[in-house]
Scaffold this motif. Structure first.
Motif, PDB file in Angstrom:
ATOM      1  N   SER A 221     -73.636  12.200  70.034  1.00  0.00           N
ATOM      2  CA  SER A 221     -73.238  11.922  68.816  1.00  0.00           C
ATOM      3  C   SER A 221     -74.553  11.273  68.077  1.00  0.00           C
ATOM      4  O   SER A 221     -75.097  10.448  68.975  1.00  0.00           O
ATOM      5  CB  SER A 221     -72.120  11.145  68.585  1.00  0.00           C
TER       6      SER A 221
ATOM      7  N   PRO B 107     -76.210   8.314  66.305  1.00  0.00           N
ATOM      8  CA  PRO B 107     -75.640   7.012  65.788  1.00  0.00           C
ATOM      9  C   PRO B 107     -76.721   6.686  64.268  1.00  0.00           C
ATOM     10  O   PRO B 107     -77.506   7.382  64.105  1.00  0.00           O
ATOM     11  CB  PRO B 107     -76.388   6.275  66.875  1.00  0.00           C
ATOM     12  N   LYS B 108     -75.787   6.147  63.460  1.00  0.00           N
ATOM     13  CA  LYS B 108     -76.802   5.736  62.436  1.00  0.00           C
ATOM     14  C   LYS B 108     -77.517   4.498  62.554  1.00  0.00           C
ATOM     15  O   LYS B 108     -77.137   3.864  63.625  1.00  0.00           O
ATOM     16  CB  LYS B 108     -75.351   5.122  61.359  1.00  0.00           C
ATOM     17  N   LEU B 109     -78.692   4.670  62.166  1.00  0.00           N
ATOM     18  CA  LEU B 109     -79.598   3.607  62.609  1.00  0.00           C
ATOM     19  C   LEU B 109     -79.642   2.593  61.469  1.00  0.00           C
ATOM     20  O   LEU B 109     -80.718   1.625  61.682  1.00  0.00           O
ATOM     21  CB  LEU B 109     -80.909   4.228  62.827  1.00  0.00           C
ATOM     22  N   LYS B 110     -79.297   2.751  60.310  1.00  0.00           N
ATOM     23  CA  LYS B 110     -79.511   1.722  59.391  1.00  0.00           C
ATOM     24  C   LYS B 110     -78.098   0.931  59.089  1.00  0.00           C
ATOM     25  O   LYS B 110     -77.141   1.498  59.235  1.00  0.00           O
ATOM     26  CB  LYS B 110     -79.400   2.483  57.976  1.00  0.00           C
ATOM     27  N   PRO B 111     -77.981  -0.325  59.159  1.00  0.00           N
ATOM     28  CA  PRO B 111     -76.968  -1.232  59.291  1.00  0.00           C
ATOM     29  C   PRO B 111     -76.338  -1.114  57.710  1.00  0.00           C
ATOM     30  O   PRO B 111     -77.121  -0.786  56.794  1.00  0.00           O
ATOM     31  CB  PRO B 111     -77.499  -2.518  59.283  1.00  0.00           C
ATOM     32  N   GLY B 112     -75.087  -1.131  57.641  1.00  0.00           N
ATOM     33  CA  GLY B 112     -74.321  -0.711  56.527  1.00  0.00           C
ATOM     34  C   GLY B 112     -73.227  -1.782  56.034  1.00  0.00           C
ATOM     35  O   GLY B 112     -73.100  -2.799  56.950  1.00  0.00           O
TER      36      GLY B 112
ATOM     37  N   TYR C 175     -74.407   6.742  73.411  1.00  0.00           N
ATOM     38  CA  TYR C 175     -74.508   7.668  72.581  1.00  0.00           C
ATOM     39  C   TYR C 175     -75.262   8.981  72.976  1.00  0.00           C
ATOM     40  O   TYR C 175     -74.835  10.177  72.761  1.00  0.00           O
ATOM     41  CB  TYR C 175     -75.605   7.171  71.149  1.00  0.00           C
TER      42      TYR C 175
ATOM     43  N   LEU D 253     -69.995   3.023  61.457  1.00  0.00           N
ATOM     44  CA  LEU D 253     -70.662   2.078  61.964  1.00  0.00           C
ATOM     45  C   LEU D 253     -71.988   2.451  62.576  1.00  0.00           C
ATOM     46  O   LEU D 253     -71.986   3.723  63.164  1.00  0.00           O
ATOM     47  CB  LEU D 253     -69.587   1.589  63.049  1.00  0.00           C
ATOM     48  N   SER D 254     -73.191   1.552  62.265  1.00  0.00           N
ATOM     49  CA  SER D 254     -74.250   1.875  62.818  1.00  0.00           C
ATOM     50  C   SER D 254     -74.387   1.273  64.166  1.00  0.00           C
ATOM     51  O   SER D 254     -73.603   0.652  64.609  1.00  0.00           O
ATOM     52  CB  SER D 254     -75.243   1.530  61.889  1.00  0.00           C
ATOM     53  N   VAL D 255     -75.694   1.547  64.834  1.00  0.00           N
ATOM     54  CA  VAL D 255     -75.864   0.767  66.087  1.00  0.00           C
ATOM     55  C   VAL D 255     -75.598  -0.585  65.995  1.00  0.00           C
ATOM     56  O   VAL D 255     -75.463  -1.212  67.061  1.00  0.00           O
ATOM     57  CB  VAL D 255     -77.305   1.207  66.721  1.00  0.00           C
ATOM     58  N   TYR D 256     -76.039  -1.228  64.895  1.00  0.00           N
ATOM     59  CA  TYR D 256     -76.046  -2.571  64.827  1.00  0.00           C
ATOM     60  C   TYR D 256     -74.441  -3.132  64.634  1.00  0.00           C
ATOM     61  O   TYR D 256     -74.287  -4.184  65.728  1.00  0.00           O
ATOM     62  CB  TYR D 256     -76.528  -3.041  63.472  1.00  0.00           C
TER      63      TYR D 256
ATOM     64  N   ALA E 214     -82.081   0.688  67.941  1.00  0.00           N
ATOM     65  CA  ALA E 214     -82.409   1.433  66.768  1.00  0.00           C
ATOM     66  C   ALA E 214     -83.928   2.142  66.825  1.00  0.00           C
ATOM     67  O   ALA E 214     -84.098   3.303  66.517  1.00  0.00           O
ATOM     68  CB  ALA E 214     -82.127   0.649  65.631  1.00  0.00           C
TER      69      ALA E 214
ATOM     70  N   ARG F   2     -85.353   5.994  67.306  1.00  0.00           N
ATOM     71  CA  ARG F   2     -86.320   6.411  66.216  1.00  0.00           C
ATOM     72  C   ARG F   2     -87.315   6.952  66.870  1.00  0.00           C
ATOM     73  O   ARG F   2     -87.699   8.375  66.855  1.00  0.00           O
ATOM     74  CB  ARG F   2     -86.751   5.323  65.376  1.00  0.00           C
TER      75      ARG F   2
END
Lengths: 138, 343, 171
Positions: A3, A5-10, C53, C104-107, C157, C161
């Motif tokens: 999957s 992951p989103k890498l930008k905090p939201g 992940y 939800l992001s990695v954060y 993160a 990248r």
């Protein structure tokens, strides 16, 4: 990649952070309140694991001159100092030294924990260890 | 990222506002020969505590028997002349008179000269000659006090000491102050006089320990009662006493004999609900009922129009508790006392 | 569950990495700055996040358990095993849950994991001492987990990248 992951905090990440924060404050309220920092007679309770048996030392801090106690627990030796208003671990041969770094505690409800030595130094609001009262008439 | 920070900040604010506690304030005041503690939660707690401090100091200035400038001192030094005083003092003396009457003179503010003869006023303790005591007793009694609207006349030789109700009266005044400032939870400790407002901030009842008379200097309790919205006052022979020739003399003087009340009790605690009684009443009754002793005190409790409950500790190791406190009572283990509920 | 050779290799490398990180963070005297028992940066959680992940929950859990056991063996302190397992597993379960939530992001996952990690460690301390005194530290540890969680989130993160172009990410 299973999957991505989103890498930008939201906004949802902020929500998680917020929940953790609220939990921290909530815990602080639950755990740290109910301590009277004035008036009550402070008592130091030292719990340890001496020779495999749980041992407890209680000492009223009121009117106490500086007292040094050396306790051996779970194979480690701690030097505990109690004064009229404070308690601290002066020295310890435990590997983590967390107990020494915790520094001085002075309020009812505070504690110093030494995990390797299995020692807890706790300040409680005196009252001879009974369920505790909020006020005394007499 | 900006949004995140804004959200976090908002979170902190909300958590602090909602998650934590109401406004809280407390103070310790040295007055009336004791340390007083005032704690308030909710409402304008800080203002309430500040006002309470000022009120206590005001009352001390007015009621002190040892401060020569106080109105009470001026009365006592009047040598039979009429003295103009605040109406507040007149009504307080009048109230003291009603308690004196109700208790058949067991509580009496005019006992002051006898108490002084024993040295309890000045800490120069002595056992006076019975003849001297008898002479002083002649001037004891509320009939020697004449009250007008804002004027008091004490007959020559008569003196008053409002110390027996001053703290109770102060707790009544503080109750009014706390109400005015919408304090939700609070505790006032005025040296043996307790006022509890509401419950504890966490919603549970206050736990009030009744000092064990046998161990006056320890945190030991003859009983623990759970109370909300209440006044509680204890009079005990252990509170002030001296020893001479192997005998112990305590400070609660029986106006009938002029000697320390020998009633078989070591302490009397009077408890009342805020709605149905006052701190002044508790203060006066605790002294009077100590003088009366167990039997008479219980009789008084049964027959009185005043609404109150009692915890009596006897010399022979019993704790006698009246019916109304049965639910609230928590017998303390290891206290060594036996407990009796009476109705 | 079928492990390809590539996945198995990756598991091994990640276990080693996690072990190295946890040994490394033991050398950082964080407890001198914040004197609380059991406080850690939780650097090894970076590996857990990553494994979760890239490989999936089962493999991530295996790596975690291997890391905890080997770590305790290397430290010669089996008492610490309880702490790392309780902390690690609680964090893992929380992160599995959070990683399934959309949005939800990695954060967020890292912060949630760090908080759960500290809760688990406090639980371990309570069990080990038979006393609830360690609860006293929970509020502080939760507060600190915000920062350690954010830190592991940032590092994770960066990692994603940096590795986005490699075939590692396209298992």
């Amino acid at each position: 990649m299973r999957s991505s992951p989103k890498l930008k905090p939201g906004i949802w990440d902020a929500l998680v952070a917020l929940i953790v924060l609220v939990m921290a404050v909530g815990c602080a309220c639950a755990v740290w309140t109910g301590d009277s920092d004035g008036g009550g007679e402070l008592e130091a309770v030292v719990r340890m694991d001496a020779d495999g048996t749980d041992t407890e030392i209680r000492m009223r801090l009121d009117g106490l001159n500086r007292v040094e106690r050396t306790v051996t627990s779970n194979g480690y030796t701690l030097q505990i100092v109690l004064t009229e208003t404070e308690a601290w671990v002066e020295a310890s041969d435990c590997p983590t030294q967390d107990c020494v770094h915790t520094g001085h505690i002075s309020r009812s409800g505070q504690s110093i924990v030494c995990l390797p030595a299995r020692v807890i130094v706790q300040l409680v609001g005196g009252d001879g260890g009974d369920p505790g009262v909020d006020a005394v008439v007499g | 990222m900006k949004r995140l920070i804004a959200l976090l900040t908002a979170g902190v604010m909300i958590a602090l506002l909602a998650g934590c506690r109401k406004q809280e304030a407390s103070a310790q005041i040295f007055a009336m020969d004791t340390v007083m503690g005032v704690t308030a939660y909710g409402g304008s707690a800080e203002k309430a505590v500040k006002a309470a401090e000022e009120e206590i100091l005001r009352l001390e200035d007015m009621l002190s028997r040892t401060d020569p400038k106080s109105q009470v001192s001026r009365l006592n030094g009047s040598d039979g002349a009429a003295v103009a005083v605040d109406e507040e003092i007149v009504s307080l003396i009048r109230e003291a008179g009603t308690y004196s009457q109700a208790t058949g003179g067991a509580f009496d503010i005019t006992i002051a000269p006898v108490v002084a003869a024993w040295g309890f006023t000045t800490d120069t303790y002595q056992v006076p000659e019975q003849a001297d005591v008898d002479a002083l007793l002649a001037a004891v009694g509320m009939e020697h006090v004449t009250l007008a609207e804002s004027q008091v006349t004490l007959e020559r030789g008569t003196e008053i000491d409002l110390g027996g109700i001053a703290k109770g009266y102060a707790s009544d005044k503080l109750e009014a102050i706390f109400e005015e400032h919408q304090v939700e939870h609070g505790m006032v400790e005025l040296g043996g006089n307790i006022l509890l407002i509401g419950s504890k901030p966490d919603g549970t009842a206050w736990r009030l320990g009744v000092q064990d008379p046998a161990k006056p200097n320890e945190a030991a309790y003859a009983a623990i009662v759970q109370l909300e919205d209440a006044f509680a006052v204890t009079s005990g022979s252990y509170q002030r006493y001296f020893e001479q020739d192997g005998k112990t003399y305590h400070h609660i003087i029986d106006p009938a004999t002029g000697r320390p009340a020998d009633s078989g009790l070591t302490s009397v605690t009077v408890v009342t609900d805020r709605g149905s009684g006052s701190g002044t009443m508790c203060d006066a009754l605790s002294t009077a009922l100590f003088v009366m002793g167990e039997e008479q005190a219980l009789e008084f409790w049964r027959g009185s129009d005043y609404a109150f409950e009692l915890i009596l500790v006897t010399e022979d190791g019993r704790v006698v508790v009246t019916k109304g406190l049965e639910e609230a009572l928590m017998e303390t283990k290891e206290s060594g006392y036996t407990y009796e509920i009476v109705s | 569950m079928k492990l390809t050779t590539k996945q198995l290799t990756l598991c091994g490398v990640l276990t080693t990495l996690a072990l190295a990180l946890s040994v490394m963070e033991n050398q950082i005297p964080l407890s001198a700055a914040i004197p609380l028992p059991g406080i850690k940066l939780g650097l090894a959680n970076i590996v857990t996040v990553f494994a979760l992940y890239v490989l999936g929950p089962v493999q991530a859990m295996l790596i975690l358990v291997a890391r905890c056991i080997l770590g305790a063996v290397f430290a010669g302190n089996m008492n610490a095993l309880l702490f790392s397992v309780m902390g690690g597993v609680t964090a893992m379960l929380m992160m599995i849950l959070l990683s399934r939530l959309p949005g939800l992001s990695v954060y967020g996952v890292s912060i949630g994991g760090a908080a759960a990690h500290n809760c688990g460690q406090i639980a371990a301390a309570i069990i080990s001492l038979g006393n609830t005194a360690p609860l006293y530290y929970l509020p502080i540890l939760l507060g600190v987990s915000l920062f350690t969680g954010a830190l592991t989130g940032i590092i994770a993160a960066c990692l994603f990248r940096a590795l986005a172009h490699t075939n590692l990410m396209r298992g």
